[in-house]
Scaffold this motif. Sequence first.
Motif, PDB file in Angstrom:
ATOM      1  N   THR A 231      60.427  44.906  70.459  1.00  0.00           N
ATOM      2  CA  THR A 231      59.899  45.856  71.448  1.00  0.00           C
ATOM      3  C   THR A 231      58.485  45.498  71.902  1.00  0.00           C
ATOM      4  N   ASN A 232      57.678  44.962  70.986  1.00  0.00           N
ATOM      5  CA  ASN A 232      56.280  44.701  71.322  1.00  0.00           C
ATOM      6  C   ASN A 232      56.068  43.352  71.991  1.00  0.00           C
ATOM      7  N   TRP A 236      55.099  46.588  75.650  1.00  0.00           N
ATOM      8  CA  TRP A 236      55.046  47.952  75.102  1.00  0.00           C
ATOM      9  C   TRP A 236      54.185  47.992  73.850  1.00  0.00           C
ATOM     10  N   GLN A 237      53.500  49.119  73.647  1.00  0.00           N
ATOM     11  CA  GLN A 237      52.748  49.362  72.424  1.00  0.00           C
ATOM     12  C   GLN A 237      53.071  50.759  71.914  1.00  0.00           C
ATOM     13  N   ASN A 249      54.105  56.283  72.736  1.00  0.00           N
ATOM     14  CA  ASN A 249      54.782  55.834  73.951  1.00  0.00           C
ATOM     15  C   ASN A 249      56.284  55.605  73.782  1.00  0.00           C
ATOM     16  N   ASP A 252      58.461  55.377  77.033  1.00  0.00           N
ATOM     17  CA  ASP A 252      58.308  54.255  77.962  1.00  0.00           C
ATOM     18  C   ASP A 252      59.665  53.584  78.192  1.00  0.00           C
ATOM     19  N   LYS A 254      60.357  50.593  78.887  1.00  0.00           N
ATOM     20  CA  LYS A 254      60.428  49.299  78.204  1.00  0.00           C
ATOM     21  C   LYS A 254      60.917  49.477  76.769  1.00  0.00           C
ATOM     22  N   PHE A 255      60.410  50.500  76.103  1.00  0.00           N
ATOM     23  CA  PHE A 255      60.827  50.755  74.730  1.00  0.00           C
ATOM     24  C   PHE A 255      62.270  51.223  74.684  1.00  0.00           C
TER      25      PHE A 255
END
Length: 447
Positions: A231-232, A236-237, A249, A252, A254-255
């Motif tokens: 994921t990172n 994304w964070q 987050n 998000d 993206k996640f």
Amino acid sequence: MKKMKATGALAAAAAAVLALSACGGGSQAEAGKGEISYWLWDANQLPAYQQCADDFTKANPDITVKITQRGWDDYWSTLTNGFVGGTAPDVFTNHLGRYGELAENKQLLAIDDAVEKDKVDLSAYNEGLADLWVGQDGKRYGLPKDWDTIGLFYNKAMLASAGISEDQMKDLTWNPEDGGSYEKVIAHLTVDKNGKRGDEPGFDKNNVQVYGLGLNGGGDSSGQTEWSYLTNTTGWQHTDKNPWGTHYNYDDPKFQDSMKWFAGLADKGYMPKLETTVGASMADTFAAGKSAINAHGSWMIGQYTGYKGIDVGIAPTPVGPEGQRGSMFNGLADSIWAGTKKKDASIKWVEYLASSACQDVVASKAVVFPALKASSDKAAAAFQAKGVDVSAFTEHVKNKTTFLYPITDNTAKVKGIMEPAMDAVVSGKAPVISLTAANEQVNALFK
């Protein structure tokens, strides 16, 4: 070393600690000698730290160290009860996911004055590790003991049987759309009970003999070994900043796209279903030949390479959409309980644990990577001497492809919300969009 169990009771314990700190502690002489208690959770590291304790007592004959090792869950529950009851150990191994709350609830002794007086060289540790243990109040609550990153343990015989080279394992790519070459390898290493591979016609996803990828759980709030290494790499964070972020987050896209892919592996039959992993050791399942690849932490090197009859390789995590690999960077430290009656002796022990005298001993055992740069290099050499290539873990530090374990307040509460939410997604019982509501609950904790 990995996940946290929600504990509660910390606020109540704070009052007990304050009372203990105010009403006793003995004389200055008593605080600097006698027996001090030290707790850790990793049984694999116990022999190294027992040697450190013996060496420490030889150098400090007035101080003895009694070491207690408890398993992860038992460790934190017993420690919390000790805070409440006034029976906590003088010194204990601390975790980045815990110390923020412990410091906030006044469970930890600040050691800034001692570090300055004794001229502890904080620059000798691997970059960033010492800074992690300075709380939001600007005070230091620990000295670094080790660090860890994530890699891919794989069964060499299974790779050879599948016609996958070890060079291919070192050059995997991943994306949340189709999984990249990482998913292709996982699919090809999956074998059903009829001998059909996951990428072959007729594969029976409901009767799998060997899974391409093992599963350690839903990942709760951090996903340290489960999904964070993927994921990172998308940009994304976990939080708005780290350490001491105040906004998570998990909403998000993206996640959520990444988690949709991850959960999809189980649906395709390439990864075990979550409910089948409860109470099982992912490493032991690997040893039993039930999975071909396991994403796991560097603290597990000894266990994976210690299984008899299995030739194990270690590959780096795959390169993600932004062109880099990724790994959570976690670092443990030793902290002192605020209620200790052996303050001076405990400080001496913590400084010894953080010194080359002890960390070189730990390095020589080839179990984990100590925090000191020089000791960390010695550990890598010790692993190499045992025939274990650990570059998959060390290259993250060398190439600066790490990100921190999320350090915030309310960590137990965040985990309490996210663990069932993530389990529901990974088990296929809830869609990834459900993480948006969980994220709202999490962020409400910071308002």
